[in-house]
Scaffold this active site. Structure first.
Site, PDB file in Angstrom:
ATOM      1  N   CYS A 386       0.793  -1.218  -0.101  1.00 39.25           N
ATOM      2  CA  CYS A 386       0.032   0.085  -0.007  1.00 39.25           C
ATOM      3  C   CYS A 386       0.898   1.394   0.058  1.00 39.25           C
ATOM      4  O   CYS A 386       2.036   0.990  -0.061  1.00 39.25           O
ATOM      5  CB  CYS A 386      -1.077  -0.123   1.203  1.00 39.25           C
ATOM      6  SG  CYS A 386      -0.212   0.296   2.864  1.00 39.25           S
ATOM      7  N   HIS A 555     -19.088 -26.382  -9.640  1.00 43.65           N
ATOM      8  CA  HIS A 555     -18.646 -27.833 -10.100  1.00 43.65           C
ATOM      9  C   HIS A 555     -18.190 -28.417  -8.538  1.00 43.65           C
ATOM     10  O   HIS A 555     -18.207 -27.731  -7.750  1.00 43.65           O
ATOM     11  CB  HIS A 555     -17.314 -27.434 -10.982  1.00 43.65           C
ATOM     12  CG  HIS A 555     -16.486 -26.633 -10.724  1.00 43.65           C
ATOM     13  ND1 HIS A 555     -16.613 -25.308 -10.882  1.00 43.65           N
ATOM     14  CD2 HIS A 555     -15.275 -26.724 -10.110  1.00 43.65           C
ATOM     15  CE1 HIS A 555     -15.577 -24.816 -10.732  1.00 43.65           C
ATOM     16  NE2 HIS A 555     -14.734 -25.596  -9.922  1.00 43.65           N
TER      17      HIS A 555
END
Length: 640
Positions: A386, A555
């Site tokens: 950051c 899935h």
């Protein structure tokens, strides 16, 4: 492009300024606490211990800043020369030389860097230490003399002008207007540059003169941000509302202001909320005489109370300034959220707006696109970066470490400032606004952008990529779709999808109901065993199967492959949508893959669904054959 480059340059310069102060913020806090405790008006007046206050602010703090500034430019040698040069401005002025240190530290580092480059390869063997020591000493000494004679007095005069300007703003009642600049600049990730690069040096001089400074609260006041987040908690929708309570706690008590920026960017009208909240808070502080003894870093209510002067009036003024700012921001934010149209798709809409306004890619749009650098193999180092390397990146790294541990992945996750990104970083995670700078710093790393610290789907997608690279997400599959389809056309027969496995105009109460329906369809079609349904639910709980573009691909888990009898898939058309973790899904592809054929299935779906025009066509399809034709047309185009 030019506007984006200017923005990145401004952020980079601001980051450089704040990077000289932030690593030393603990020294500022130590000075502030010693001041609050031991000066004659402190909690525990002590004449002997109070003698530390003057030397710390006059010598220690400026020297640390100068040392750090030089180190940013040219490592240890730059740090030493920067500190020597800083000593000149300290002695050559009558006020604490924070601004002077910010000038001389980097200048010292820059000049010794140029000198080292000039003599590189020209020093005879055995004389390296002699040249290194004397060059740094001589250059540092000359810079100290220059600083003593010219830079120090000049900065002294300039600082005086700034302090007088602040006093004038306070005297005329115009100081609240600074929020018009400060609050929007914060959301553009200039918060650390404003607070520690501009306001803190002037504030420290004010403290020396008056015992406190309101400047320490202009940017650090958590009131405007908490008002926005509380409004989202009550009146927000979807992912924003669910994540707002946690964000509010982290912002108010943890002091990480960056966490509320995406909520404002989702609804740009909220800029008015933080501006008016900031102005109201500053007005209250001026009216009641608020201020702090030292910088509040991070900008949390806890840190603010810790460096508040020891008097009931000071505590009342500072707390009132925070509460008033929060209340005004909350009221305005509530009005914006209640009167503006909100939908579950607001988070996606916000990323689209950010692309247009700021020239960057949104995480939702990026789901089906390629990264400029391929995902590395054998990943062992992930860095969350950051602006400062102390707040949001630490939080993001903590969340990601937890997810990595839960997923059973033994991968190092650290955090740092963008300016300190290591060259060997394999994967770098940043806020979207900061990604261009991170890419410039380490262009060979794989970069991931996030727009929400608490619930970014990018964390889960990354984990899925690391665990199962071949089925991580559509964006990876699209890259290889053509190759997969061409390499094995024997699997591309109609047995993979039959018309009876396409269900139109479906409605579901929630995602679990939708996944179970898709699973039962696969069972009925003879593709999987009954146990595969629960594996589909478990897989979605592990990481969301929402893929972007209104598409979900549920899935089974890796362990459930044994339950797959034949490869195939089913399609559920849900025109009104069903919620998948805050995302609206209108097309659901339930998948069963055997012997690697699921890769081809995913490839074909990815090619089709990467274009929103195809999504709309399938959602509007009136018959199963019409929907199948859309899929087959795209498949044939790729094959050809």
């Amino acid at each position: 492009m030019a506007q984006s480059n200017i923005k990145v340059a401004v952020q980079k310069f601001g980051n450089f300024l704040s990077s000289m102060v932030l690593p030393n913020i603990s020294a500022f806090i130590a000075w502030g606490l010693i001041t609050a405790l031991f000066i004659p008006t402190g909690f525990f007046p002590n004449e002997s211990l109070a003698k530390m206050v003057g030397p710390m602010i006059t010598y220690l703090l400026p020297l640390l800043i100068g040392y750090t500034g030089g180190k940013l430019v040219h490592d240890q040698r730059g740090a030493v020369v920067g500190a020597i040069a800083t000593m000149g401005v300290i002695v050559g002025a009558d006020i604490p030389m924070f601004l002077g240190a910010m000038i001389m530290g980097p200048i010292g580092g820059y000049l010794i860097k140029k000198f080292d480059k000039l003599i590189e390869g020209k020093v005879k063997a055995g004389f390296e230490m002699l040249v290194n020591n004397f060059s740094a000493g001589i250059l540092g000494g000359l810079l100290a003399i220059l600083a003593f004679k010219a830079i120090g007095p000049s900065v002294d005069v300039f600082t005086g002008w700034l302090v007088n300007g602040v006093d004038w703003l306070v005297g005329t009642g115009l100081l609240p207007l600074t929020s018009i600049i400060i609050e929007p600049a914060k959301v553009l990730f200039l918060n650390n540059a404003i607070n520690h690069g501009v306001l803190s040096p002037i504030g420290v001089e004010q403290v020396k003169q008056t015992g406190k400074s309101i400047l320490f609260l202009l940017e650090a006041n958590p009131g405007p941000g908490i008002g926005v987040l509380l409004a989202y908690c009550i009146f927000g929708k979807g992912t924003a509302r669910r994540s707002a309570p946690g964000a509010a706690i982290i912002h108010f008590f943890g002091g990480i202001h960056e966490i509320y920026f995406p909520y404002i960017l989702m609804r740009p009208m909220l800029f008015f909320a933080v501006i008016l909240g900031g102005m109201s808070g500053v007005f209250t502080l001026v009216l009641l005489g608020g201020g702090l003894l030292a910088p509040s870093s991070p900008g949390s209510i806890i840190a603010i109370l810790a460096v508040t002067p020891h008097s009931a009036s000071a505590y009342l003024a500072n707390i009132a300034g925070v509460l008033v700012a929060g209340a005004v921001s909350f009221v305005v934010s509530t009005f914006v959220l209640k009167t503006g149209k909100q939908t579950e798709g607001d988070m996606e809409e916000a990323t689209r707006k950010m692309q247009e306004m700021k020239g960057k890619k949104s995480s939702v749009a990026a789901v089906l696109s390629q990264n400029t650098v391929a995902m590395p193999e054998n990943v062992n180092k992930i860095v969350f970066a950051c602006d400062a390397g102390m707040g949001s990146s630490a939080m993001g790294a903590s969340l990601l470490r937890k997810k990595m541990k839960e997923a059973g992945l033994n991968i190092s996750v650290t955090n740092t400032a963008i300016s300190n990104l290591p060259p060997d970083a394999q994967i770098v995670i940043t806020q979207e606004e900061l990604t261009p700078r991170a890419q410039n710093k380490v262009p060979n790393a794989y970069h991931i952008s996030v727009d929400n610290f608490l619930s970014s789907p990018e964390y889960d997608k990354l984990i899925e990529q690391l665990k199962n690279p071949e089925t991580a997400g559509l964006h990876e599959i699209v890259e290889d779709a053509e190759a997969n389809v061409q390499s094995d056309e024997s699997h591309a027969d109609d047995a993979l999808l039959r018309e009876e496995n396409i269900f139109l105009n479906m409605q579901f109460a929630n995602k679990e109901e939708a996944i179970r329906f898709a699973g039962r369809a696969l069972v009925k079609a003879g593709y999987v065993k009954e146990s595969y349904i629960e594996a589909m639910i478990a897989r979605d709980e592990l990481t969301s199967t929402y893929m972007g573009n209104d598409v979900a691909i549920p899935h089974g888990t890796e362990e459930a492959k044994k339950d797959v009898l034949n490869s195939g898939f089913t399609v559920l058309q849900v025109p009104n949508g069903v919620d998948f973790d805050g995302q609206k899904v209108r097309l659901i592809f339930g998948i069963a893959g055997k012997d690697g054929t699921h890769l081809e299935i995913l490839s074909g779906i990815a090619v089709t669904c990467s274009d929103m025009a195809n999504i709309e066509k399938m959602v509007e399809a009136k018959t199963a054959s019409e929907l199948m034709d859309i899929l087959n047309d795209k498949k044939e185009m790729v094959t050809n």
